[in-house]
Design an enzyme around this catalytic site. Structure first.
Site, PDB file in Angstrom:
ATOM      1  N   SER A  52     -42.362  66.867 -15.793  1.00  0.00           N
ATOM      2  CA  SER A  52     -43.902  67.881 -16.137  1.00  0.00           C
ATOM      3  C   SER A  52     -42.727  68.605 -17.077  1.00  0.00           C
ATOM      4  O   SER A  52     -44.194  69.578 -17.720  1.00  0.00           O
ATOM      5  CB  SER A  52     -43.114  68.495 -14.679  1.00  0.00           C
ATOM      6  OG  SER A  52     -43.526  67.742 -13.334  1.00  0.00           O
ATOM      7  N   HIS A  66     -40.230  62.396  -4.848  1.00  0.00           N
ATOM      8  CA  HIS A  66     -39.290  62.844  -5.316  1.00  0.00           C
ATOM      9  C   HIS A  66     -38.676  62.487  -3.581  1.00  0.00           C
ATOM     10  O   HIS A  66     -37.119  62.284  -3.750  1.00  0.00           O
ATOM     11  CB  HIS A  66     -38.846  63.884  -5.539  1.00  0.00           C
ATOM     12  CG  HIS A  66     -38.501  64.337  -7.236  1.00  0.00           C
ATOM     13  ND1 HIS A  66     -38.895  62.798  -7.819  1.00  0.00           N
ATOM     14  CD2 HIS A  66     -39.072  64.844  -8.220  1.00  0.00           C
ATOM     15  CE1 HIS A  66     -38.898  63.863  -9.427  1.00  0.00           C
ATOM     16  NE2 HIS A  66     -39.461  64.253  -9.340  1.00  0.00           N
ATOM     17  N   ALA A  94     -34.071  73.457 -19.571  1.00  0.00           N
ATOM     18  CA  ALA A  94     -34.542  74.970 -18.989  1.00  0.00           C
ATOM     19  C   ALA A  94     -34.491  75.449 -17.639  1.00  0.00           C
ATOM     20  O   ALA A  94     -34.013  76.045 -17.236  1.00  0.00           O
ATOM     21  CB  ALA A  94     -35.186  75.411 -19.642  1.00  0.00           C
TER      22      ALA A  94
END
Length: 504
Positions: A63, A401, A255
């Protein structure tokens, strides 16, 4: 009468394309909206992995990478190959951020706490990077311990034993593994502090169950029916915790999932949960820039690349109004990442974040917050306020997921229903709509090699559909979406955008 013609991009996160219906949530789901658009309107395929998005050949997209490429309108060289190249040619040893970190720790005499996701997945980290840093630290004479976060989400659910064996073989002999934590605890991104506190406890205070070695932790988890992602944080051997004068070095390059644990370790004003004793950290650094808030607390080995004249900036510079929409899980992607790593909204840029449901795993609520997000999208279209709307539906990815096919089917069907409402509103407003995905996931719910659940992203292409314009659409890659949106908005494409409009 609409005051503005809305142009909209809807990202069906994790909705990939695979012809075989077996274990394929996309094809097994009832998707009347998507099917009608595919049958009756312009459509094509986009590449979302490997060199098409600035990753190594064969590397699945994700993503963060996807939204960076979408917003930039050009292929963005990703942190993974950028770091790997710097390791291969030795440049990393001269990186100012790493040199400064080592110098500070040498001066304090403290231990380096090297931490991150031990995984070959290449989504948040690469364990080869951890080994390279450990070797540089050992060569510099800095005492180092490693805090291993186990994956099982971007890798098979029970692959951590092999990952740890490879890690131990590559690490310098004097760099021990001090703690092991499943990423569920160490890499939360939704302020679930009860999880983060457990990972913090073992790292900072050596407070948790204690095992002889890392493999024993994983074996204990497997015996209790717990896969890699959910390994309960544990202490290894005689590790005694962090001390004043120590340093923190995080080797994750993505991050969003290290911000919380690093804030707990580094920020004296942190208030997410009570801490026994706040250690005085002498040095801290991250592989990349993690956030503006963390910039004040740590250095960066690989500073961000400049991505001027991306989609958001071009729309803002034209004096137009734009809206970004997502639920919590994907909110950073339609804002920070889509804007090329800029956290501050552009002039005329509004943002809507709908809270993600507070459930342990999203197979328990595959609808997530899509119905509320869909309602807000329709209202935004009908308001006539926006020239550009970018929306992300998280369900196909987040539920994909979990590895649960029935839940993933429900997730896809939920999103298709909401897409139907959006299509109707766009048509009524005389607008245009692009529908696509940033990468695949839920079209492959079983691992063909292991026969177990497939919980990772895929390298499959993704569909792209067009509503409100005759097209036709050409096949392309994610960096072609911004030029396409600008063409629909009748805005000039800046020279920095090297992508090509998909509309013929």
């Amino acid at each position: 009468m609409q005051s503005r013609r809305p142009v909209m991009l809807v990202i069906l996160d994790g909705w990939g394309w695979r012809e075989d219906p077996a274990d394929n949530a996309v094809l097994q789901a009832k998707t009347p909206t998507f099917d009608a658009l595919w049958t009756n309107g312009p459509h094509a395929f986009l590449r979302t992995s490997g060199k098409s998005v600035g990753l190594p050949n064969g590397q699945m997209g994700n993503s963060e990478v996807g939204h960076l490429n979408i917003g930039a309108g050009r292929v963005v060289m990703q942190d993974l190959p950028r770091i790997s190249d710097a390791i291969a040619n030795g440049e990393i040893e001269r990186a100012p951020g790493l040199v400064a970190f080592i110098d500070k720790l040498k001066a304090s005499g403290g231990t380096c706490h090297l931490m991150g996701l031990v995984s070959p997945g290449g989504v948040h980290s690469l364990q080869d990077h951890a080994c390279a840093l450990a070797k540089i630290l050992a060569k510099a004479g800095v005492k180092t311990v490693l805090h291993a976060f186990t994956d099982g989400r971007d890798t098979p659910p029970k692959s951590a034993v092999d990952d740890i064996v490879r890690l131990r073989a590559e690490l310098p002999p004097n760099v021990p593994i001090a703690t092991v934590s499943g990423r569920y605890y160490a890499m939360d991104r939704d302020n679930r502090w009860e999880r983060v506190s457990k990972a913090y406890g073992v790292i900072a205070d050596a407070d948790g169950p204690r095992f002889a070695d890392a493999n024993a932790v994983i074996a204990d988890g497997y015996a209790a029916g717990v896969n890699d992602e959910f390994i309960v944080p544990a202490v290894i051997g005689d590790y005694q915790g962090m001390r004043d004068g120590d340093g923190v070095l995080c080797f994750n390059f993505r991050a969003d999932r290290v911000r919380e644990i690093l804030a707990a370790l580094l920020d004296s004003a942190f208030a997410g949960f009570p801490r026994k004793q706040v250690k005085q950290i002498a040095a801290a650094a991250g592989m990349t820039q993690y956030s503006t808030a963390l910039d004040a607390l740590m250095g960066t080995i690989f500073p961000p690349q400049s991505l001027v004249n991306g989609l958001g900036q071009v729309v803002a510079d034209a004096g137009l109004h734009q809206l970004r929409m997502a639920e919590t899980e994907k909110y950073p992607h339609v804002t920070y990442f889509l804007n090329g790593g800029e956290e501050v909204p552009y002039p005329g840029e509004d943002r809507i974040m709908v809270p993600s449901p507070k459930v342990a795993t999203y197979d328990l609520q595959p609808e997530m917050s899509a119905p509320e997000l869909g309602d807000k999208a329709v209202a935004a279209i009908e308001s006539g306020k926006y020239d550009l709307i970018v929306l992300n539906f998280a369900n196909p990815d987040m539920v994909g997921h979990t590895g649960s096919l029935p839940a993933a089917i429900k997730a896809v069907e939920t999103v298709d229903t909401q897409l139907g409402h959006i299509v109707a509103a766009i048509r009524k407003a005389g607008g245009a709509l692009l529908v696509t995905a940033d990468h695949g996931n839920c079209e492959m719910m079983r691992d063909p090699e292991t026969g177990g659940p497939h919980t990772a992203h895929t390298t499959n292409p993704v569909p792209v559909l067009l509503v409100g314009d005759n097209g036709p659409l050409a096949d392309g890659q994610l960096s072609d979406l911004a030029p396409t949106l600008l063409k629909l908005m009748e805005l000039p494409q800046p020279a920095e955008m090297t992508g090509k409009s998909l509309i013929g």
